[in-house]
Design a protein around this motif. Sequence first.
Motif, PDB file in Angstrom:
ATOM      1  N   ILE A 186      -4.791   5.962   1.760  1.00 14.16           N
ATOM      2  CA  ILE A 186      -4.039   4.869   1.471  1.00 14.16           C
ATOM      3  C   ILE A 186      -4.305   4.440   0.049  1.00 14.16           C
ATOM      4  N   VAL A 187      -3.274   4.439  -0.882  1.00 18.49           N
ATOM      5  CA  VAL A 187      -3.733   4.123  -2.387  1.00 18.49           C
ATOM      6  C   VAL A 187      -3.125   2.785  -2.455  1.00 18.49           C
ATOM      7  N   ILE A 188      -4.350   2.064  -3.222  1.00 19.67           N
ATOM      8  CA  ILE A 188      -4.016   0.701  -3.259  1.00 19.67           C
ATOM      9  C   ILE A 188      -4.421   0.311  -4.828  1.00 19.67           C
TER      10      ILE A 188
ATOM     11  N   GLY B 222      -8.903   7.503   4.553  1.00 21.32           N
ATOM     12  CA  GLY B 222      -9.302   7.082   3.156  1.00 21.32           C
ATOM     13  C   GLY B 222      -8.739   5.767   2.225  1.00 21.32           C
ATOM     14  N   ILE B 223      -9.376   5.128   1.867  1.00 23.40           N
ATOM     15  CA  ILE B 223      -8.609   3.977   1.158  1.00 23.40           C
ATOM     16  C   ILE B 223      -9.119   4.097  -0.348  1.00 23.40           C
ATOM     17  N   LEU B 224      -8.206   4.578  -1.037  1.00 24.29           N
ATOM     18  CA  LEU B 224      -8.455   5.019  -2.478  1.00 24.29           C
ATOM     19  C   LEU B 224      -7.815   3.729  -3.230  1.00 24.29           C
ATOM     20  N   LEU B 225      -8.964   3.106  -3.831  1.00 28.28           N
ATOM     21  CA  LEU B 225      -8.668   1.979  -5.090  1.00 28.28           C
ATOM     22  C   LEU B 225      -8.464   2.700  -6.261  1.00 28.28           C
ATOM     23  N   TYR B 226      -7.385   2.336  -7.042  1.00 27.83           N
ATOM     24  CA  TYR B 226      -7.249   3.139  -8.123  1.00 27.83           C
ATOM     25  C   TYR B 226      -7.026   2.168  -9.327  1.00 27.83           C
ATOM     26  N   LYS B 227      -7.374   2.320 -10.499  1.00 28.16           N
ATOM     27  CA  LYS B 227      -7.232   1.496 -11.409  1.00 28.16           C
ATOM     28  C   LYS B 227      -6.532   2.446 -12.593  1.00 28.16           C
ATOM     29  N   SER B 228      -5.130   1.916 -12.842  1.00 28.77           N
ATOM     30  CA  SER B 228      -4.150   3.178 -13.373  1.00 28.77           C
ATOM     31  C   SER B 228      -4.175   2.978 -14.709  1.00 28.77           C
ATOM     32  N   HIS B 229      -4.802   1.950 -15.540  1.00 26.24           N
ATOM     33  CA  HIS B 229      -5.052   1.692 -16.863  1.00 26.24           C
ATOM     34  C   HIS B 229      -6.354   2.629 -17.494  1.00 26.24           C
ATOM     35  N   SER B 230      -7.199   2.991 -16.566  1.00 25.26           N
ATOM     36  CA  SER B 230      -8.228   3.927 -16.986  1.00 25.26           C
ATOM     37  C   SER B 230      -8.414   5.216 -16.178  1.00 25.26           C
TER      38      SER B 230
ATOM     39  N   VAL C 280       0.773  -1.236   0.046  1.00 29.20           N
ATOM     40  CA  VAL C 280       0.063   0.126  -0.275  1.00 29.20           C
ATOM     41  C   VAL C 280       1.003   1.005  -0.131  1.00 29.20           C
ATOM     42  N   ILE C 281       0.311   2.321  -0.186  1.00 34.25           N
ATOM     43  CA  ILE C 281       1.026   3.686  -0.463  1.00 34.25           C
ATOM     44  C   ILE C 281       0.373   4.455   0.652  1.00 34.25           C
TER      45      ILE C 281
ATOM     46  N   ASN D 273     -12.232  -6.676  -3.487  1.00 32.88           N
ATOM     47  CA  ASN D 273     -11.364  -5.611  -3.211  1.00 32.88           C
ATOM     48  C   ASN D 273     -12.294  -4.522  -2.275  1.00 32.88           C
ATOM     49  N   ARG D 274     -13.333  -4.274  -2.361  1.00 32.11           N
ATOM     50  CA  ARG D 274     -14.205  -3.187  -1.701  1.00 32.11           C
ATOM     51  C   ARG D 274     -14.258  -3.602  -0.219  1.00 32.11           C
ATOM     52  N   ASP D 275     -14.611  -5.006   0.110  1.00 24.64           N
ATOM     53  CA  ASP D 275     -14.510  -5.634   1.279  1.00 24.64           C
ATOM     54  C   ASP D 275     -13.500  -5.286   2.069  1.00 24.64           C
ATOM     55  N   LYS D 276     -12.420  -5.652   1.175  1.00 29.07           N
ATOM     56  CA  LYS D 276     -11.068  -5.728   1.663  1.00 29.07           C
ATOM     57  C   LYS D 276     -10.680  -4.219   2.069  1.00 29.07           C
TER      58      LYS D 276
END
Length: 277
Positions: A154-156, A186-194, A143-144, A165-168
């Motif tokens: 926290i960026v993931i 804040g937990i920030l789920l990030y899709k880098s390709h989009s 994590v970042i 991923n949302r439950d995690k």
Amino acid sequence: MKQEIDFIKFNPTQNMTILVKSNHPIEEYKHIATKMMSYDNVNAEQVGFIEKSNKEEADAHLIMAGGEFCGNACMSLAAFIASEKGLDQDALAELRLEVSGTDKLIMCQVKKMADEYLCQVAMPVPNEIEKRTIKHDGCDLDVILVSYQEFTHIVIEVEQFDKWNRDKAQRLAKLFGSTLKANLVGILLYKSHSAELAPLIYVPHLDSMIWERGCGSGTASLGAYLAWKNKRGVVAQIKQPGGTIKVMADCYKEVLVSLKIEGSVGIVAQGKAFIGV
């Protein structure tokens, strides 16, 4: 007996925000916010309180119910002040706000559009960005941590915004909320390709956990992370469920020196709410 609350409701990238105009003791903020955010009242994702600043150079003082910092609430307050001043179409106003969660004045630019306001906010620069490997659910997880004075994001990076991923993310928010001395996690789920962001915001003081449709401070942290990762300035349009927020991260000799976000804000309601005391 019902308590009367004067409020304005805003739509910054569908991160529905209530700002309270009437004066109330700070110890009542949590109760008022919890009631007003609920589905059977005004219904929103966050509540802030507008106060008169003690700093002569500030246009207003914004205190969030959980003591956290909120970029979208800053944009909302800036839009409201511009509206109250009768800002002309396509005119630009510059405002300074004293805001909870940071000891620095927040600079805002507001431009009046046809039926909303385009706002740009100079965000706090993180105190530290670091990669950390933690044990979670029996596995190593990279994590970042993007850390500020009183809140942490926290960026993931993920491939999908699926249930796993949302439950995690929700378990991690509770974990970090109990171990970090922060007003907001804040937990920030990030899709880098989009360039897509799914932001989960947890405010321990209110025990409020919400998957936000648009997160200003989360967008800023993501921009800071991308600048840190790539060792250069970044300008990016970050797609979120409620729309797109622009982030601009400037670097000098690979050091982050400036962080701004830009998005649109609509004023959708204004009036009185009634809550039980």
